[in-house]
Design a protein around this motif. Sequence first.
Motif, PDB file in Angstrom:
ATOM      1  N   ALA A  35     103.071 123.667 -48.447  1.00  0.00           N
ATOM      2  CA  ALA A  35     102.223 124.761 -48.788  1.00  0.00           C
ATOM      3  C   ALA A  35     103.326 125.885 -48.251  1.00  0.00           C
ATOM      4  O   ALA A  35     103.900 125.832 -47.763  1.00  0.00           O
ATOM      5  N   THR A  36     102.774 127.121 -48.853  1.00  0.00           N
ATOM      6  CA  THR A  36     103.225 128.353 -48.494  1.00  0.00           C
ATOM      7  C   THR A  36     102.447 129.257 -47.528  1.00  0.00           C
ATOM      8  O   THR A  36     101.256 129.490 -47.679  1.00  0.00           O
ATOM      9  N   PRO A  37     102.952 129.677 -46.106  1.00  0.00           N
ATOM     10  CA  PRO A  37     102.125 130.314 -45.325  1.00  0.00           C
ATOM     11  C   PRO A  37     102.451 131.726 -46.038  1.00  0.00           C
ATOM     12  O   PRO A  37     103.521 132.335 -46.370  1.00  0.00           O
ATOM     13  N   VAL A  38     101.080 132.499 -46.120  1.00  0.00           N
ATOM     14  CA  VAL A  38     101.128 133.972 -46.599  1.00  0.00           C
ATOM     15  C   VAL A  38     100.591 134.740 -45.151  1.00  0.00           C
ATOM     16  O   VAL A  38      99.660 134.337 -44.630  1.00  0.00           O
ATOM     17  N   PHE A  39     101.518 135.865 -44.572  1.00  0.00           N
ATOM     18  CA  PHE A  39     101.291 136.453 -43.796  1.00  0.00           C
ATOM     19  C   PHE A  39     100.287 137.761 -43.726  1.00  0.00           C
ATOM     20  O   PHE A  39     100.669 138.557 -44.659  1.00  0.00           O
ATOM     21  N   ALA A  40      99.435 137.735 -43.014  1.00  0.00           N
ATOM     22  CA  ALA A  40      98.246 138.739 -42.948  1.00  0.00           C
ATOM     23  C   ALA A  40      98.364 139.694 -41.670  1.00  0.00           C
ATOM     24  O   ALA A  40      98.957 139.134 -40.709  1.00  0.00           O
ATOM     25  N   ASP A  41      98.097 140.904 -41.649  1.00  0.00           N
ATOM     26  CA  ASP A  41      98.006 141.709 -40.399  1.00  0.00           C
ATOM     27  C   ASP A  41      96.872 141.378 -39.487  1.00  0.00           C
ATOM     28  O   ASP A  41      95.892 140.824 -39.890  1.00  0.00           O
ATOM     29  N   VAL A  42      97.039 141.876 -38.367  1.00  0.00           N
ATOM     30  CA  VAL A  42      96.244 141.785 -37.290  1.00  0.00           C
ATOM     31  C   VAL A  42      95.355 142.979 -36.763  1.00  0.00           C
ATOM     32  O   VAL A  42      95.852 144.149 -37.098  1.00  0.00           O
ATOM     33  N   ASP A  43      94.425 143.021 -36.321  1.00  0.00           N
ATOM     34  CA  ASP A  43      93.469 144.225 -35.770  1.00  0.00           C
ATOM     35  C   ASP A  43      94.421 144.433 -34.460  1.00  0.00           C
ATOM     36  O   ASP A  43      94.376 143.611 -33.642  1.00  0.00           O
ATOM     37  N   ALA A  44      94.540 145.744 -34.304  1.00  0.00           N
ATOM     38  CA  ALA A  44      95.263 146.412 -33.230  1.00  0.00           C
ATOM     39  C   ALA A  44      94.599 146.028 -31.871  1.00  0.00           C
ATOM     40  O   ALA A  44      95.001 146.239 -30.706  1.00  0.00           O
ATOM     41  N   ALA A  45      93.194 146.123 -31.970  1.00  0.00           N
ATOM     42  CA  ALA A  45      92.616 146.047 -30.589  1.00  0.00           C
ATOM     43  C   ALA A  45      92.438 144.684 -30.089  1.00  0.00           C
ATOM     44  O   ALA A  45      92.634 144.613 -28.937  1.00  0.00           O
ATOM     45  N   THR A  46      92.287 143.599 -31.133  1.00  0.00           N
ATOM     46  CA  THR A  46      91.885 142.302 -30.451  1.00  0.00           C
ATOM     47  C   THR A  46      93.345 141.361 -30.928  1.00  0.00           C
ATOM     48  O   THR A  46      93.084 140.184 -30.318  1.00  0.00           O
ATOM     49  N   PHE A  47      94.180 141.723 -31.428  1.00  0.00           N
ATOM     50  CA  PHE A  47      95.375 141.004 -31.929  1.00  0.00           C
ATOM     51  C   PHE A  47      95.214 139.813 -32.795  1.00  0.00           C
ATOM     52  O   PHE A  47      95.757 139.080 -33.150  1.00  0.00           O
ATOM     53  N   ASN A  48      93.828 139.696 -33.430  1.00  0.00           N
ATOM     54  CA  ASN A  48      93.210 138.678 -34.203  1.00  0.00           C
ATOM     55  C   ASN A  48      93.321 139.164 -35.645  1.00  0.00           C
ATOM     56  O   ASN A  48      93.464 140.403 -36.072  1.00  0.00           O
TER      57      ASN A  48
END
Length: 365
Positions: A99-112
Amino acid sequence: MSAIQMVDPAGEYRSLKAEIDAAVARVFTSGRYVLGPEGEALEREIAAFTGATHAVGCNSGTDALHLPLVAAGIGPGDEVIIPGFTFFATGEAVSYTGATPVFADVDAATFNLDPGSLEQKITGKTKAVIAVHLFGQCAALDEIARICTGKKLLLVEDCAQCIGADYQGRRAGSWGDFGGFSFYPTKNLAAAGDAGLITAKTDEHAKTLRMLRHHGSRQTYLHERVGWNSRLDELQAAVLRVKLQHLERFNEARRRVAARYREQLKGASVELPVEHGRGAHVYHQFTIRAERRDAIRDALAKESIASSVFYPMPLHQQPAYAALARGVSLPVSEKVAKTVLSLPIHPLLDEASIDRVAACVRKAA
């Protein structure tokens, strides 16, 4: 002055030596070293601890992410959304399936994982989401689970760094269709080598995982599919069972270390970790942010104080994913990778050492 390390596995062993030695001796005396009573007991105990329906031991935290995707039928042509700011194994687990990993961004406060970025990345090919609970604090599981339910997406929790953490009263590993745990020797619940475990909601998924970890076999020398050799051995299971009895105490000790750091770093020119208040943070890492990150790290090193950068390069910028992620921009992931710094933290870290670390950070920041 003595060195201050990031973690202290040997000290943890010394503090539990009698119990661990007895558990290891029990295994050697039994003659059962693979797929025996210790592993079965650990699975029951972790399932009870996390509130999960099933728990299945495996060889590593990486396999604990890979095998659930296989069990759910994820493969070539499918997309799996993961945060760009995480350890490489999260991406590897997806790539192993084809499968293909698709990269999403994270929350700046929690890194999640940022639920807003997650929603923007969903396409007709999206089949699953891996929500990483980075550094010991759960991602926004209510929002992420709602998105996954609404879009009929598989939800896998990457719990490698957060065993014992909870979100709205439910422990990590009990929210998703699967939870993947790592017991690498530096983790909050640490084996004496590689080890992992998967939590699962359905009987069918649990049966499939047990087959996949054992060469695709449910019956001796009858192989229904090509599987893997990913069994959790009895020695590791025995050690983990001892440490599990102390995990809540050790996690509380980590929270005390974090509280002391906050006290000593108040007013310093650094950003302290943010607790979202929707569940307990178990502080696998105490990760600050600072524009002068590298200068702080150099100053710590000169004082024989360890520090680590988790992680210096987001996944979408890694050479292995350069072609796949060409043109991808994740501003938050890219910025935090340049400013994060993790300070020493473990249950045995004393106040004098914490204060010494904090004083060095304050001066260098």
